[in-house]
Write an enzyme that holds these catalytic residues in place. Sequence first.
Site, PDB file in Angstrom:
ATOM      1  N   ASN A  98       0.808  -1.232   0.000  1.00  0.00           N
ATOM      2  CA  ASN A  98       0.000   0.000   0.000  1.00  0.00           C
ATOM      3  C   ASN A  98       0.840   1.281   0.000  1.00  0.00           C
ATOM      4  O   ASN A  98       0.370   2.324  -0.414  1.00  0.00           O
ATOM      5  CB  ASN A  98      -0.996  -0.008   1.157  1.00  0.00           C
ATOM      6  CG  ASN A  98      -0.342   0.068   2.500  1.00  0.00           C
ATOM      7  OD1 ASN A  98       0.769  -0.426   2.688  1.00  0.00           O
ATOM      8  ND2 ASN A  98      -1.007   0.678   3.461  1.00  0.00           N
ATOM      9  N   GLU A 131       4.380  -3.762  12.112  1.00  0.00           N
ATOM     10  CA  GLU A 131       3.337  -2.745  11.957  1.00  0.00           C
ATOM     11  C   GLU A 131       2.178  -3.414  11.253  1.00  0.00           C
ATOM     12  O   GLU A 131       2.347  -3.916  10.138  1.00  0.00           O
ATOM     13  CB  GLU A 131       3.843  -1.562  11.124  1.00  0.00           C
ATOM     14  CG  GLU A 131       4.931  -0.758  11.787  1.00  0.00           C
ATOM     15  CD  GLU A 131       4.508  -0.147  13.105  1.00  0.00           C
ATOM     16  OE1 GLU A 131       3.293  -0.022  13.373  1.00  0.00           O
ATOM     17  OE2 GLU A 131       5.400   0.190  13.893  1.00  0.00           O
ATOM     18  N   CYS A 166      -3.056   1.731   6.714  1.00  0.00           N
ATOM     19  CA  CYS A 166      -3.324   1.154   8.031  1.00  0.00           C
ATOM     20  C   CYS A 166      -3.685   2.263   9.019  1.00  0.00           C
ATOM     21  O   CYS A 166      -4.249   1.997  10.072  1.00  0.00           O
ATOM     22  CB  CYS A 166      -2.151   0.327   8.521  1.00  0.00           C
ATOM     23  SG  CYS A 166      -0.641   1.245   8.591  1.00  0.00           S
ATOM     24  N   GLU A 175       8.985   2.653  14.538  1.00  0.00           N
ATOM     25  CA  GLU A 175       9.688   2.949  13.290  1.00  0.00           C
ATOM     26  C   GLU A 175       9.895   4.449  13.169  1.00  0.00           C
ATOM     27  O   GLU A 175       9.247   5.243  13.840  1.00  0.00           O
ATOM     28  CB  GLU A 175       8.840   2.502  12.093  1.00  0.00           C
ATOM     29  CG  GLU A 175       8.643   1.018  11.987  1.00  0.00           C
ATOM     30  CD  GLU A 175       8.107   0.635  10.618  1.00  0.00           C
ATOM     31  OE1 GLU A 175       8.902   0.206   9.776  1.00  0.00           O
ATOM     32  OE2 GLU A 175       6.895   0.769  10.389  1.00  0.00           O
TER      33      GLU A 175
HETATM   34  C1  UN1 Z   1       0.547   7.395   6.614  1.00  0.00           C
HETATM   35  O1  UN1 Z   1      -0.612   7.354   7.008  1.00  0.00           O
HETATM   36  O2  UN1 Z   1       1.067   8.438   6.238  1.00  0.00           O
HETATM   37  O3  UN1 Z   1       0.689   0.752   5.969  1.00  0.00           O
HETATM   38  C2  UN1 Z   1       1.429   6.222   6.590  1.00  0.00           C
HETATM   39  C3  UN1 Z   1       0.312   1.858   6.365  1.00  0.00           C
HETATM   40  C4  UN1 Z   1       1.152   2.569   7.371  1.00  0.00           C
HETATM   41  C5  UN1 Z   1       1.692   3.829   6.854  1.00  0.00           C
HETATM   42  C6  UN1 Z   1       0.754   4.953   6.930  1.00  0.00           C
HETATM   43  N1  UN1 Z   1       2.234   1.713   7.812  1.00  0.00           N
HETATM   44  O4  UN1 Z   1      -0.711   2.350   5.923  1.00  0.00           O
END
Ligand code: UN1
Length: 480
Positions: free
Chosen positions: A152, A249, A283, A461
């Site tokens: 993503n 994550e 996420c 992170e």
């Molecule tokens: C964001 O919202 O700027 O996989 C980053 C994901 C997260 C990163 C989001 N680890 O959506």
Amino acid sequence: MADILALSHWIDGRKVEAERPAEGLNPSDTREIVARTPDGGVAEVEAAVDAARRAFPAWAEASPEVRSDVLDRAGTFLMERRETIGRLLSREEGKTLAEGIGETARAARILKYFAGEALRLHGQTLASVRQGVEVQTWRQPVGVFGLITPWNFPIAIPAWKAAPALAFGNTVVMKAAGPTPATAEALVAILHEAGLPKGVLNLVIGRGGVGQAIVDHAEVDGISFTGSQGVGAGVAMGAAKRQARVQLEMGGKNPLIVLDDADLERAVAVALDGCFYATGQRCTASSRLIVQDGIHDRFVAVLTERLAALKVGHALDPATNIGPAVSEAQMETSYRYIDIATGEGGRVAQGGRRLTLETPGWYVDPTLIVDTVPDMRINTEEVFGPVASVIRVSDYEQALEIANGVEFGLSAGIVTTSLKHARDFQRRARAGMVMVNLPTAGVDYHVPFGGTKKSSYGPREQGFAAADFFTQTKTGYSFS
Ligand code: UN1
């Protein structure tokens, strides 16, 4: 139509020729093949780890200036080519061209940020409890890291895992995400062009077997994973079995509270962005809108109207606001959850239809579901698509309890003009990131990123926190 790319693993500084049995399709137009891709497995992971292990001593010993220069140069190249690579990203993943270019620029800035961090790594000097003794700490590289990256954010997340690993003197074996290997390969190629020595960063393209081989490999000292909760739990167990360090994550079911005193326009803008941009495939996306009684109907009315005006379409069409889902499976998941939600008593206020557009693609109608209650599946399980639900509440305390009442805790937001509630929310929301009058998604790259509960595991992170995972502290004692 652009040429079809022929992708390769990168092992020991070189592209490795392999058969390319898999085809990556453009989610905006599935008649178009973006890339033909190899399907690596244990053998490729073995070779990559071997190369990373051999490259480690020299890279770990290199001056931080050498590491910094490579990252800085790669950041410059990436920024210069953000339009071309952003376009490839959009063709491969389906986010809009503006989002693809924006993400590529973000990855470039991440490389540059960690170019600076390479030079700022430091320890401490303390007095010992013993007379005449001095204590010092150093941060040292750990060894070989396995990076398992998601589709993503196909360039920003590989960058934010690889850049700190490399900046602090580690070597890397990276697994590209199944649907987005071309973007990952572009990043790896640029880092080599910028002067990365051979074997320091290796890329293996393939399916789950690649991830498993990385997790199980005795010579992989640490694993950083972004992906689903189910897979993440297995990664943690595999790593723990052989005492490798691990950082996960995973998902979110991120709440956005809207209080009666909110600025309505702000609340709607924050919800639109948080729930639907990037096709809801973040996420950090807001998926539960927890809205107080007094503003509920006005908020739903304006949000519905704005949502209806968003244009779903081909990611490269400049008029498009929302691109397709990355895959047929993701598209079907969204539609399935819309059915589940209505089956449980939710009502579709906007969206919900199967879309047929000019180009055949995996499009999802951005959908708002109202009249939901907290324990419905639509409010407890991650959809990972442009689908959001609304829960009506009577006051702030009830909103907070519902916001905290799920097993995830990545990001949480509130829209309010009350300082009291904003501050209280930031203290008591059980999430790793707490937003006031801002979307739950779309975070800065120079500060810690991570969640609580089932959203994350292990050290944070990004930003200065990245050194906690990608270095090992040594403590020295001396008497003179
Ligand atoms: C964001 O919202 O700027 O996989 C980053 C994901 C997260 C990163 C989001 N680890 O959506």
